[in-house]
Design an enzyme around this catalytic site. Structure first.
Site, PDB file in Angstrom:
ATOM      1  N   GLU A   1       0.823  -1.212   0.000  1.00 60.04           N
ATOM      2  CA  GLU A   1       0.000   0.000   0.000  1.00 60.04           C
ATOM      3  C   GLU A   1       0.861   1.268   0.000  1.00 60.04           C
ATOM      4  O   GLU A   1       0.440   2.319  -0.493  1.00 60.04           O
ATOM      5  CB  GLU A   1      -0.934  -0.032   1.221  1.00 60.04           C
ATOM      6  CG  GLU A   1      -2.200   0.768   1.029  1.00 60.04           C
ATOM      7  CD  GLU A   1      -3.243   0.509   2.116  1.00 60.04           C
ATOM      8  OE1 GLU A   1      -3.249  -0.580   2.720  1.00 60.04           O
ATOM      9  OE2 GLU A   1      -4.049   1.419   2.367  1.00 60.04           O
TER      10      GLU A   1
ATOM     11  N   HIS B   1       7.788 -26.612   1.439  1.00 65.36           N
ATOM     12  CA  HIS B   1       7.143 -27.745   0.766  1.00 65.36           C
ATOM     13  C   HIS B   1       6.104 -27.275  -0.237  1.00 65.36           C
ATOM     14  O   HIS B   1       5.254 -28.048  -0.659  1.00 65.36           O
ATOM     15  CB  HIS B   1       6.528 -28.672   1.825  1.00 65.36           C
ATOM     16  CG  HIS B   1       7.570 -29.173   2.772  1.00 65.36           C
ATOM     17  ND1 HIS B   1       8.324 -30.286   2.519  1.00 65.36           N
ATOM     18  CD2 HIS B   1       8.030 -28.653   3.940  1.00 65.36           C
ATOM     19  CE1 HIS B   1       9.192 -30.448   3.505  1.00 65.36           C
ATOM     20  NE2 HIS B   1       9.039 -29.469   4.373  1.00 65.36           N
TER      21      HIS B   1
ATOM     22  N   LYS C   1     -12.869   2.055  -2.092  1.00 68.50           N
ATOM     23  CA  LYS C   1     -13.764   2.408  -0.964  1.00 68.50           C
ATOM     24  C   LYS C   1     -14.923   3.251  -1.506  1.00 68.50           C
ATOM     25  O   LYS C   1     -16.082   3.039  -1.169  1.00 68.50           O
ATOM     26  CB  LYS C   1     -13.017   3.228   0.084  1.00 68.50           C
ATOM     27  CG  LYS C   1     -12.251   2.421   1.122  1.00 68.50           C
ATOM     28  CD  LYS C   1     -11.773   3.353   2.255  1.00 68.50           C
ATOM     29  CE  LYS C   1     -10.998   2.611   3.310  1.00 68.50           C
ATOM     30  NZ  LYS C   1     -10.555   3.441   4.429  1.00 68.50           N
TER      31      LYS C   1
HETATM   32  O1  PA5 Z   1      -3.169   1.779   5.805  1.00 73.60           O
HETATM   33  C1  PA5 Z   1      -4.238   2.289   5.521  1.00 73.60           C
HETATM   34  O2  PA5 Z   1      -4.370   3.517   5.425  1.00 73.60           O
HETATM   35  C2  PA5 Z   1      -5.475   1.435   5.302  1.00 73.60           C
HETATM   36  O3  PA5 Z   1      -5.170   0.087   5.291  1.00 73.60           O
HETATM   37  C3  PA5 Z   1      -6.486   1.716   6.415  1.00 73.60           C
HETATM   38  O4  PA5 Z   1      -5.905   1.384   7.647  1.00 73.60           O
HETATM   39  C4  PA5 Z   1      -7.764   0.906   6.203  1.00 73.60           C
HETATM   40  O5  PA5 Z   1      -8.315   1.179   4.945  1.00 73.60           O
HETATM   41  C5  PA5 Z   1      -8.787   1.238   7.284  1.00 73.60           C
HETATM   42  O6  PA5 Z   1      -9.049   2.613   7.319  1.00 73.60           O
HETATM   43  P1  PA5 Z   1      -9.702   3.301   8.570  1.00 73.60           P
HETATM   44  O7  PA5 Z   1      -8.789   3.141   9.738  1.00 73.60           O
HETATM   45  O8  PA5 Z   1      -9.912   4.708   8.181  1.00 73.60           O
HETATM   46  O9  PA5 Z   1     -11.004   2.571   8.814  1.00 73.60           O
END
Ligand code: PA5
Length: 465
Positions: free
Chosen positions: A294, A323, A436
């Site tokens: 990410e 394995h 989202k």
């Molecule tokens: O790293 C990130 O920004 C995402 O993985 C968020 O943590 C995830 O989408 C959840 O978002 P939020 O904490 O706003 O619910």
């Protein structure tokens, strides 16, 4: 301190075609790395830089509030239920699984020193949710809703199901069984927790989800199950001091960042495998995969050029995946760098009894499982070298809150430095936001009507749903 061994990515070990001339690269990138580390440290307190996670080890106030609350609810609950997605859950899950004794939720209350069991609900599979709700006594369950944005659809849906069920079973008192962890200004969860009167912990500004494990997002669940959070933050602080060093020769986060970057751009290693030789560290591999994917998978660089950066992170577990995946790693495309994660000293030494004399297995008798585990890791590494596959080894002295604080913080800094090398923003996630928003549109959220119509059209015509 944890150690990094990068010998097996050098041209001396795996040859010119796949290996790096590391002494030359360290020399060539000396000033670039120095500037990146200096910038990170001098910008960390500037608003909008998303670098507040670099101060997490020093947040005495959060530590104090978390400990105070954990002490207040000690012995009141049998279960902690974490509701959260991605960065709001993965760090907590990874460190709880690593630091708590294995099979924690199966131990008796006495074996758990009266601390509660802990469940991370980081999905919305209806069968899984239903099954979990049917085994939890909600009167004895503390629900921690974690969402930085305060509006992520999955988390809010989980919360609504829980709220409704708890209110029916517990009446108004249900509020004492809910804690919110969210942003202090924005989001629906903040409004709801003010309205309902939930105990609330705040995620400081400029800390994104995947960099939030050392804020209340992780520290609160850890403290609730009896993990020493000051030991974790001491590890973070000690690693932070080490990584302030601007000299690449002695900064392991900078070294691993540069190695991964060069392996990608110069040697075509588009995949980064995280392979802990420890079952307790298996969710650390998941956490790393999220952090790496990410943060570094970006379409545009900082100058708005289309670059499509990022290695694909893959989780593998030693010895289990010897394995399965190792066949591919040895003989398939040479497009990976493998990160071995090894433990110097396990908590347990398990002897293999001397009970058979069959030639095919008697060599195992009288040895320990620990010896076998280490031999398997060594031999996997040796076979990768034979096939000229780059690999590094990160060694942690033992599994403890202190060393895992060091390790996760080291990966965070490594990711930030790698982002700077790619010249991308490692702290945003437009690709995640895109899906989202599509979900909001498809589920009929007000304000998303136009994209809902567009999307319905697209799904009907292109995907034929
Ligand atoms: O790293 C990130 O920004 C995402 O993985 C968020 O943590 C995830 O989408 C959840 O978002 P939020 O904490 O706003 O619910």
């Amino acid at each position: 301190m944890i150690e990094l061994n990068y010998r097996n990515i050098t041209k001396e070990v795996i040859g010119e075609e796949n290996g790096l001339d590391l002494s030359k690269e360290f020399k060539d990138y000396k000033d670039t790395i120095k500037k990146i580390i200096t910038d990170l440290n001098s910008n960390k307190d500037k608003p909008g830089q998303n670098l507040q996670w670099m101060n997490s080890g020093y947040n005495e106030e959060t530590i104090w509030y978390v400990k105070e609350y954990a002490a207040m609810v000690e012995n009141r609950f049998d279960n902690i239920l974490i509701l959260g997605m991605g960065g709001s859950a993965l760090g907590g899950k990874a460190l709880c699984e690593a630091i708590l004794p294995p099979y924690w939720n199966y131990l008796t209350k006495e074996q758990r020193n009266n601390y509660p069991r802990i469940f991370f609900l980081d999905n919305i599979d209806p069968d899984q949710m239903n099954a979990l709700l049917s085994i939890l006594d909600l009167k004895k369950t503390l629900v921690n809703v974690i969402t930085k944005s305060g509006s992520t659809a999955e988390v809010m849906a989980q919360y609504m199901i829980l709220k409704d069920k708890m209110e029916k079973e517990l009446g108004d008192d249900y509020r004492k069984n809910v804690i919110a962890t969210t942003d202090k200004n924005i989001g629906i969860l903040k409004q709801l927790s003010d309205q309902e009167g939930y105990k609330t912990f705040y995620i400081p500004d400029d800390i994104g989800g995947r960099f939030s494990v050392f804020s209340a997002v992780g520290l609160l669940p850890f403290a609730l199950v009896g993990i020493d959070i000051e030991e974790i933050t001491q590890g973070v602080k000690d690693m932070d001091l080490e990584l302030k060093n601007t000299n690449i020769e002695s900064n392991i986060a900078a070294q691993n960042a540069l190695i991964h970057f060069l392996m990608d751009v110069k040697k075509g290693k588009k995949i980064s495998v995280m392979m802990p030789y420890s079952n307790r560290l298996r969710y650390i591999a998941d956490w790393y995969c999220q952090l790496w994917a990410e943060s570094l998978g970006k379409e545009k660089d900082k100058n708005n050029n289309t670059v499509n950066t990022g290695q694909t992170p893959v989780k593998a577990i030693g010895v289990t995946d010897q394995h399965s995946q190792i066949q591919l790693y040895n003989e398939g495309p040479n497009d990976k760098i493998i990160n071995f994660l090894r433990i110097k000293e396990f908590d347990t030494k398990l002897e293999i009894p001397n009970i058979f004399e069959y030639t095919g297995i008697s060599y195992l008798c009288g040895k320990s499982i620990n010896q076998l585990f280490n031999a398997e890791a060594d031999s996997t590494m040796a076979s990768l070298i034979d096939y000229k596959r780059p690999n590094v080894t990160i060694t942690i002295p033992k599994i403890s809150a202190y060393y895992l604080g060091q390790l996760l913080y080291m990966f965070e800094v490594q990711t930030a430095i790698t982002g700077a090398l790619y010249n991308i923003d490692p702290f945003d996630q437009p690709g995640v936001e895109q899906s989202k928003n599509y979900t909001y549109a498809l589920m009929g959220r007000i304000g998303y009507e136009d994209s809902a119509n567009e999307l319905k059209e697209k799904l009907l015509t292109e995907i034929n749903i």
